[in-house]
Design an enzyme around this catalytic site. Structure first.
Site, PDB file in Angstrom:
ATOM      1  N   PHE A   1      50.016  53.893  24.108  1.00 10.22           N
ATOM      2  CA  PHE A   1      51.297  54.417  23.616  1.00 10.22           C
ATOM      3  C   PHE A   1      52.437  54.280  24.632  1.00 10.22           C
ATOM      4  CE2 PHE A   1      48.742  58.030  25.238  1.00 10.22           C
ATOM      5  CZ  PHE A   1      49.594  58.551  26.213  1.00 10.22           C
TER       6      PHE A   1
ATOM      7  N   TYR B   1      57.100  57.810  33.535  1.00 16.52           N
ATOM      8  CA  TYR B   1      55.785  57.925  32.868  1.00 16.52           C
ATOM      9  C   TYR B   1      54.773  56.902  33.385  1.00 16.52           C
ATOM     10  CZ  TYR B   1      57.134  61.356  29.244  1.00 16.52           C
ATOM     11  OH  TYR B   1      57.501  62.499  28.561  1.00 16.52           O
TER      12      TYR B   1
ATOM     13  N   GLU C   1      58.182  64.735  39.697  1.00 15.69           N
ATOM     14  CA  GLU C   1      59.152  64.764  38.598  1.00 15.69           C
ATOM     15  C   GLU C   1      60.462  65.439  39.000  1.00 15.69           C
ATOM     16  OE1 GLU C   1      55.921  64.592  34.928  1.00 15.69           O
ATOM     17  OE2 GLU C   1      57.096  66.435  35.219  1.00 15.69           O
TER      18      GLU C   1
ATOM     19  N   ARG D   1      56.596  73.141  20.599  1.00 16.67           N
ATOM     20  CA  ARG D   1      56.203  71.904  19.918  1.00 16.67           C
ATOM     21  C   ARG D   1      55.839  72.174  18.458  1.00 16.67           C
ATOM     22  NH1 ARG D   1      53.035  69.034  24.994  1.00 16.67           N
ATOM     23  NH2 ARG D   1      54.755  67.635  25.586  1.00 16.67           N
TER      24      ARG D   1
ATOM     25  N   LYS E   1      63.572  66.499  24.846  1.00 14.08           N
ATOM     26  CA  LYS E   1      63.482  65.069  24.524  1.00 14.08           C
ATOM     27  C   LYS E   1      64.518  64.645  23.467  1.00 14.08           C
ATOM     28  CE  LYS E   1      58.567  64.734  25.749  1.00 14.08           C
ATOM     29  NZ  LYS E   1      57.239  64.171  25.354  1.00 14.08           N
TER      30      LYS E   1
ATOM     31  N   ARG F   1      53.926  75.139  30.176  1.00 12.73           N
ATOM     32  CA  ARG F   1      53.040  74.372  29.283  1.00 12.73           C
ATOM     33  C   ARG F   1      52.541  75.243  28.127  1.00 12.73           C
ATOM     34  NH1 ARG F   1      52.081  69.008  30.367  1.00 12.73           N
ATOM     35  NH2 ARG F   1      50.389  69.146  28.856  1.00 12.73           N
TER      36      ARG F   1
ATOM     37  N   THR G   1      50.100  68.914  23.013  1.00 13.28           N
ATOM     38  CA  THR G   1      50.848  67.656  22.911  1.00 13.28           C
ATOM     39  C   THR G   1      51.153  67.295  21.450  1.00 13.28           C
ATOM     40  OG1 THR G   1      49.694  66.902  24.902  1.00 13.28           O
ATOM     41  CG2 THR G   1      50.822  65.221  23.604  1.00 13.28           C
TER      42      THR G   1
HETATM   43  P1  DAT Z   1      51.903  66.080  27.575  1.00 13.27           P
HETATM   44  O1  DAT Z   1      53.333  65.682  27.268  1.00 13.27           O
HETATM   45  O2  DAT Z   1      51.426  67.196  26.697  1.00 13.27           O
HETATM   46  O3  DAT Z   1      51.683  66.334  29.042  1.00 13.27           O
HETATM   47  P2  DAT Z   1      50.559  63.539  27.985  1.00 13.27           P
HETATM   48  O4  DAT Z   1      50.952  63.653  29.418  1.00 13.27           O
HETATM   49  O5  DAT Z   1      49.115  63.286  27.695  1.00 13.27           O
HETATM   50  O6  DAT Z   1      50.999  64.840  27.161  1.00 13.27           O
HETATM   51  O7  DAT Z   1      51.386  62.375  27.295  1.00 13.27           O
HETATM   52  C1  DAT Z   1      52.757  62.203  27.611  1.00 13.27           C
HETATM   53  C2  DAT Z   1      53.502  61.937  26.340  1.00 13.27           C
HETATM   54  O8  DAT Z   1      53.034  60.744  25.761  1.00 13.27           O
HETATM   55  C3  DAT Z   1      53.319  63.002  25.251  1.00 13.27           C
HETATM   56  O9  DAT Z   1      54.198  64.088  25.376  1.00 13.27           O
HETATM   57  C4  DAT Z   1      53.594  62.207  24.013  1.00 13.27           C
HETATM   58  C5  DAT Z   1      53.035  60.842  24.339  1.00 13.27           C
HETATM   59  N1  DAT Z   1      51.661  60.707  23.837  1.00 13.27           N
HETATM   60  C6  DAT Z   1      50.537  61.284  24.359  1.00 13.27           C
HETATM   61  N2  DAT Z   1      49.462  60.957  23.656  1.00 13.27           N
HETATM   62  C7  DAT Z   1      49.898  60.130  22.673  1.00 13.27           C
HETATM   63  C8  DAT Z   1      49.273  59.449  21.592  1.00 13.27           C
HETATM   64  N3  DAT Z   1      47.952  59.524  21.386  1.00 13.27           N
HETATM   65  N4  DAT Z   1      50.063  58.703  20.758  1.00 13.27           N
HETATM   66  C9  DAT Z   1      51.391  58.599  20.959  1.00 13.27           C
HETATM   67  N5  DAT Z   1      52.045  59.221  21.955  1.00 13.27           N
HETATM   68  C10 DAT Z   1      51.314  59.978  22.789  1.00 13.27           C
HETATM   69 MG    MG Z   2      51.794  65.065  30.671  1.00  7.91          MG
END
Ligand code: DAT
Ligand code: MG
Length: 133
Positions: free
Chosen positions: A58, A50, A127, A103, A10, A86, A92
């Protein structure tokens, strides 16, 4: 079972100049890199990528961040690639991620968390097609 997954380094990690260290880790973990490119996502690209999160609070902030600078996208192949990647990424939220995960090592916040990985075979298919056709 040999699987493919999509990884993204990223914008925060690119700005921190840890691309090389992350790619080294990918290779050390036994992934085959089948595709790799650097690009700068538009806000619209980020929104499409996304879209599953479009109703989350978010979503705007996440897609602003993901279009804020260059990213590196990688097509990875390995046994159990999706789960393995993962695990290497960690949780996350970097503060919750286990020591030794990317991370934990390179993430700054739940949003600026250095790396992305597909979370299921269906997501990986979408993706990978998104970036590698
Ligand atoms: P991951 O990237 O672990 O698969 P996710 O799919 O739930 O997590 O969310 C995608 C992205 O969105 C994550 O990498 C960062 C952002 N994100 C997730 N939860 C968040 C939150 N509570 N506040 C801000 N950004 C968030
Ligand atoms: Mg995800």
């Amino acid at each position: 079972m040999v699987e493919r997954t999509l990884a993204i380094i990223k914008p925060d990690a690119v700005k921190k100049r840890v691309v090389g260290r992350i790619i080294q880790r990918i290779e050390d973990e036994g992934f085959e890199i089948l595709g790799l490119k650097m690009l700068h996502l538009s806000k619209e690209d980020a929104r499409k990528f996304y879209y599953v999160h479009q109703d989350k609070p978010f979503y705007e902030s996440l897609t602003d961040f993901m279009s804020s600078g260059r990213v590196v996208v990688l097509l990875l192949e390995k046994d159990n690639a999706i789960k393995h990647w993962r695990e290497v990424m960690g949780a996350t939220d970097p503060a919750q991620a286990k020591p030794g995960t990317l991370r934990r090592q390179f993430g700054f916040s739940v949003e600026r968390n250095a790396v992305h990985g597909s979370d299921s075979p269906q997501t990986a298919e979408f993706e990978i097609a998104f970036f590698f056709g």
